[in-house]
Write a protein that holds these residues in place. Structure first.
Motif, PDB file in Angstrom:
ATOM      1  N   GLU A  52     -71.483  21.907 -36.293  1.00 25.79           N
ATOM      2  CA  GLU A  52     -69.956  21.777 -36.867  1.00 25.79           C
ATOM      3  C   GLU A  52     -70.420  21.972 -38.332  1.00 25.79           C
ATOM      4  O   GLU A  52     -69.697  22.728 -39.010  1.00 25.79           O
ATOM      5  CB  GLU A  52     -69.465  20.441 -36.729  1.00 25.79           C
ATOM      6  CG  GLU A  52     -67.985  20.102 -36.843  1.00 25.79           C
ATOM      7  CD  GLU A  52     -67.760  18.596 -36.313  1.00 25.79           C
ATOM      8  OE1 GLU A  52     -68.722  17.896 -36.113  1.00 25.79           O
ATOM      9  OE2 GLU A  52     -66.599  18.356 -36.737  1.00 25.79           O
ATOM     10  N   ARG A 107     -68.279  15.298 -32.212  1.00 28.65           N
ATOM     11  CA  ARG A 107     -69.628  15.197 -32.867  1.00 28.65           C
ATOM     12  C   ARG A 107     -70.559  14.639 -32.002  1.00 28.65           C
ATOM     13  O   ARG A 107     -71.781  14.993 -31.856  1.00 28.65           O
ATOM     14  CB  ARG A 107     -69.352  14.823 -34.275  1.00 28.65           C
ATOM     15  CG  ARG A 107     -70.692  15.139 -35.270  1.00 28.65           C
ATOM     16  CD  ARG A 107     -70.253  15.151 -36.785  1.00 28.65           C
ATOM     17  NE  ARG A 107     -69.889  13.564 -37.108  1.00 28.65           N
ATOM     18  CZ  ARG A 107     -71.038  12.543 -37.434  1.00 28.65           C
ATOM     19  NH1 ARG A 107     -72.328  13.077 -37.297  1.00 28.65           N
ATOM     20  NH2 ARG A 107     -70.696  11.302 -37.684  1.00 28.65           N
ATOM     21  N   SER A 117     -66.718  23.964 -33.178  1.00 33.21           N
ATOM     22  CA  SER A 117     -65.897  24.534 -34.185  1.00 33.21           C
ATOM     23  C   SER A 117     -66.530  25.875 -34.789  1.00 33.21           C
ATOM     24  O   SER A 117     -66.661  25.938 -36.128  1.00 33.21           O
ATOM     25  CB  SER A 117     -65.669  23.506 -35.294  1.00 33.21           C
ATOM     26  OG  SER A 117     -64.885  22.446 -34.885  1.00 33.21           O
TER      27      SER A 117
END
Lengths: 507, 376
Positions: free
Chosen positions: A338, A296, A425
């Motif tokens: 994400e 992240r 993701s």
């Protein structure tokens, strides 16, 4: 404790598929697996939070049925979660008596002194120094974890489950924790240690059970196995190389270049260490790694959402200012975050509004400080049909399915003709059809010359899309390998933090 | 067992049915109280409606009450739409009154148009400046704007009291002996009185027209401009706003300027339209700023609905003044007004949530026979 044939199904996914698991008293048993392997589901079943759809649990040979977490607590099963369940403004002693103060001393009056004495005695016996009168907020993360363990011991835990207990600890604290666990095991208690770090499995456990995709691959004696074998089991040899990703990389100067980038996490601890990465136009670089290893922070540092402590990021030859997402957007950086609902779109706004989230301030979308809504709606209709989004320009985005939200996001990001796409993701939580659609969009973007940084915990996705694979572990790039030469064992080892043999050093 | 659940979809008729039901329930319930205290509910309600809306002159009086409520309601809604909880319209209105009356005094003798424009601008600027304080604090230091804006209301209240009662300030009238003995503000010249429209005998104050213009302004700002788009994104999802590169801190300060400016305009209208003097007691007793929060909430932050709600609540307030008398204590008036608001706000919840009554399921007290046989 014995589990037999535990199965837990969630809509569209079998989280635990006939898992057999057995932990003996007096042993430290590691539960090893990637994210999504079913570790959390299994521990939630053991602690009574979920009920298994099939299978049975026995504690000390007696079959048990847990209807609620309370039942598991009464059976002597305690769990130390990754995020502690402590009241920050209470003292250590107060936290320890929380929840079971009825049973302590007198029914009405609390006796903090007695608890404090108990706590001191316990903390001495298990080598866990902690001041019972300190308030939780004054303690370090490691000390808070000790409080959680003391809480379990004070209530007479026979089985203690620790979920990724070392994630936030310093190496010294980790050593201390291991010493405590050994004392507990020595007294005949059972310790179940959930982790994805191989070195820890090797260091502390006697046996290890490996989970992959909801199934148990069996239990091994730690002494009789090797990190390499465990890595292979954890990541899976059978990962399919079905989709042959074409090679798109265009020779030429890198479009995105990270040099010696360091950044901190939200807690202020270092999250990225000396990250070097280069992406050329048309190339897909996958960043593999177990969740929480800096993915992240990496995405946010590149997109400007997070400030870096040192290092440079160059986009198309121009340096990006630290913490300036506007500049990054202007220079052609697209980002699929994400957290798509919380960050990628404003859920209360319509599809049309979300589609102009990044273009509203420049012509042609903007005119004299006004937003050109007519144009925005025409544009939205176009993108909705081009990207096959189920909805109209006026549909509130929160009513869309995950796949359609992701399409809205990608439609916006890719229609801005970006130079670089950072996708985190991008297919998590999507069904098969939506996953394929999203992957196809990413492939097409790369074919059109966009440099794609694909950050994903799903190794299969990375192998299906990426030209090169970089492995991130504890904020470091452990190595970068060409997909054609990718050796799943090496990637697994790097993901688990082991030595980077056989891989090229980072360029 | 009773559970309150969020409605997934709001039926079209509901936003209309619920307020109607609320009003009916409020009148029924207040009827009970009136009957219990020995008043005839029907005639009281009739008087309430008459004095609020139907009697000769009632509408003009109602608009006097509605004007400040409209402006403070818009002030609250402007900030609330961005999830910035400006509770400080009260203080911003006081400051607007200070600014407008100061300019009115200073420009005495100039052409009326100049004085009036000056007062309008002065009220907006001082109100906005007062609103900017909690905005800047929130943007720079993440202080809670609810607390800071609320506390600044008290500061503003004390400030206007000080200007008239505790100092020889520019605003205080010191020209005569009585004025020195019994402190009061300087009255503005006749040229500083704002003009009004008279339509069919109904007096429409300039402040009300400015308020309607303010509602239009707020609506355009929110729907047509880049700024408004940003405030809506920030209000809906600060994470998405940051991700899209919006400058959230600047927007917080800007929206507080807009909000404070609208409340300040309300203060200017108090001076120019009605009071013509800085009157600390009168302003503080009215509590227009706090009432504006209720107006904004009832109107669901919709600028045009605020016009309607301000008008209705203005009528209610106005009726309250005239109901009050020897046979009808002020406390009972307040009770009636409170009940009507209570039902209106309570009904609001039903639009977005539903109450579901369910019989409790039998809890599995023992393992089922099947489980026992499998286990053994």
């Amino acid at each position: 404790m014995t589990l037999r044939g535990i199965t837990k199904r969630f809509p569209e996914i079998v989280a635990n598929d006939h898992i057999d698991f057995e932990a003996r008293s007096g042993e430290i048993h590691a539960l090893l697996g990637e994210n999504g392997a079913g570790k959390s589901t299994l521990s939630n079943i053991i602690t009574g939070l979920y009920r298994p759809d099939e299978g049975e649990i026995a504690v000390l040979g007696r079959p048990v049925q847990f209807h609620a977490p309370r039942d598991a607590l009464e059976a002597g099963i305690f769990m130390v979660h990754q995020h502690f369940r402590l009241v920050a403004s209470f003292t250590v002693a107060e936290n320890i008596m929380l929840g079971h103060h009825q049973t302590v001393a007198q029914p009405l009056l609390l006796d903090p002194r007695a608890i404090e004495r108990d706590v001191l005695a316990l903390s001495e016996r298990y080598h866990m120094p902690v001041n019972p009168r300190a308030r939780i907020w004054q303690l370090s993360v490691g000390e808070q974890q000790r409080v959680e363990i003391l809480k379990a011991l004070h209530r007479g835990a026979r089985i203690l489950i620790l979920d990724e207990p070392t994630a936030l600890l310093t190496p010294q604290e980790t050593e201390g924790l291991f010493a405590t666990l050994r004392v507990m095991a020595g007294e005949g208690r059972t310790v179940i240690f959930i982790t994805h770090k191989l070195e820890e499995v090797m260091a502390v456990s006697e046996r290890v059970t490996i989970l992959r995709r909801g199934r148990s691959l069996g239990t091994l004696q730690t002494g009789a196995t090797s990190p390499r074998e465990l890595a292979r089991l954890m990541v899976g040899r059978d990962v399919v190389f079905t989709v042959q990703a074409e090679e798109h990389a265009v020779a030429g100067p890198p479009v995105l270049e990270l040099q010696h980038v360091y950044a901190d996490s939200d807690l202020g601890t270092p999250a990225l260490h000396d990250v070097d990465l280069r992406l050329r136009a048309g190339e897909i670089v996958g960043v593999a790694g177990v969740a929480g290893n800096g993915q992240r922070e990496l995405a946010e540092t590149i997109t400007g959402a997070r400030r870096r402590t040192t290092g440079t990021v160059m986009l198309a030859g121009r340096p990006l200012r630290s913490g300036d997402p506007r500049q990054a957007i202007r220079l052609g950086l697209a980002h699929v975050p994400e957290d798509r609902m919380g960050t990628g779109v404003a859920p209360g706004l319509t599809i049309a509004e979300n589609l102009i989230l990044k273009s509203y301030q420049r012509p042609p979308m903007s005119w004299l400080g006004l937003v050109r809504w007519g144009l925005a709606r025409t544009r939205a209709s176009e993108l909705i049909s081009r990207f096959a989004i189920a909805g109209s320009p006026q549909t509130p985005t929160r009513l869309l399915s995950g796949g359609n939200v992701q399409k809205v996001l990608l439609a916006r990001e890719l229609s801005s003709s970006p130079r670089v796409l950072v996708a985190a993701s991008p297919t998590r939580g999507l069904d098969v059809a939506a996953t394929e659609a999203v992957r196809e969009m990413i492939r097409q973007a790369a074919a059109a010359g966009v440099a794609v940084l694909l950050i994903s915990e799903d190794l299969e996705e990375i192998l299906a899309l990426a030209d090169r694979i970089a492995v991130l572990y504890e904020g470091r790039i452990m190595g970068v390998v060409e997909r054609r030469q990718a050796n799943i064992d090496d990637i697994g080892l790097m993901m688990a933090g082991a030595a980077t043999q056989g891989a090229e050093p980072a360029p | 067992m009773m559970r309150i659940e969020r409605r997934l979809r709001i039926p079209r008729w509901l936003p209309f049915a619920v307020p109607t039901g609320s009003v009916v329930a409020a009148f029924l319930f207040s009827g009970l109280i009136l009957a219990a205290t020995g008043h005839d509910p029907v005639s009281t309600d009739q008087r309430l409606l008459d004095t609020g809306f139907f009697a000769p002159g009632a509408l003009s009086a109602t608009l006097v009450s509605a004007t400040p409520l409209l402006l403070t309601g818009l002030a609250a809604a402007a900030a609330f739409r961005m999830q910035i909880w400006n509770i400080g319209a009260e203080g911003q209105l006081y400051l607007g009154a200070v600014g407008a009356s100061g300019i009115g005094i200073a420009l005495a003798g100039r052409p009326a148009i100049l004085i009036i424009l000056g007062m309008i601008l002065g009220g907006i600027v001082t109100g906005a400046a007062w609103g900017a304080i909690p905005g800047v604090l929130r943007a720079l230091f993440r202080t809670n704007e609810i607390i800071t804006s609320l506390m600044l209301n008290y500061v503003a209240g004390l400030l206007i009291t000080y200007l008239i009662y505790d100092s020889h300030s520019y605003w205080r009238d010191l020209s005569t002996f009585t004025a020195r003995l019994f402190p009061q503000g300087k009255y503005l010249s006749a040229a500083a009185s704002w003009p009004h429209l008279a339509v069919a005998g109904i007096v429409i104050p300039l402040g009300l027209l400015l308020g309607v213009a303010g509602a239009l302004f707020l609506w355009l700002l929110s729907t047509a401009t880049r700024f408004g788009f940003e405030t809506r994104v920030i209000g809906d999802s600060p994470g998405a706003a940051r991700y899209a590169g919006m400058r959230i801190r600047r927007r917080i300060v800007s929206i507080m300027l807009v909000s404070g400016g609208l409340a300040g305009l309300g203060g200017a209208s108090q001076i120019g339209d009605f009071r013509h003097v800085l009157d600390p007691r009168g302003l503080q007793q009215s509590g227009f700023g706090y009432a504006g929060i209720v107006v904004a909430a009832l109107a669901r932050l919709n600028p045009f609905a605020i016009i309607v709600v301000a008008f209705l609540l203005g009528g209610l307030a106005n009726a309250g003044y005239s109901l009050q008398g020897p046979d009808f204590p002020a406390g009972l008036v307040g009770t009636l007004q409170g009940l009507i608001l209570f039902f209106a706000l309570g009904g609001e919840m039903l639009v977005r949530y539903r109450v579901r009554v369910r019989r409790p399921r039998a809890l599995p007290s023992a393992p089922s026979p099947a489980a026992v046989t499998r286990a053994s």
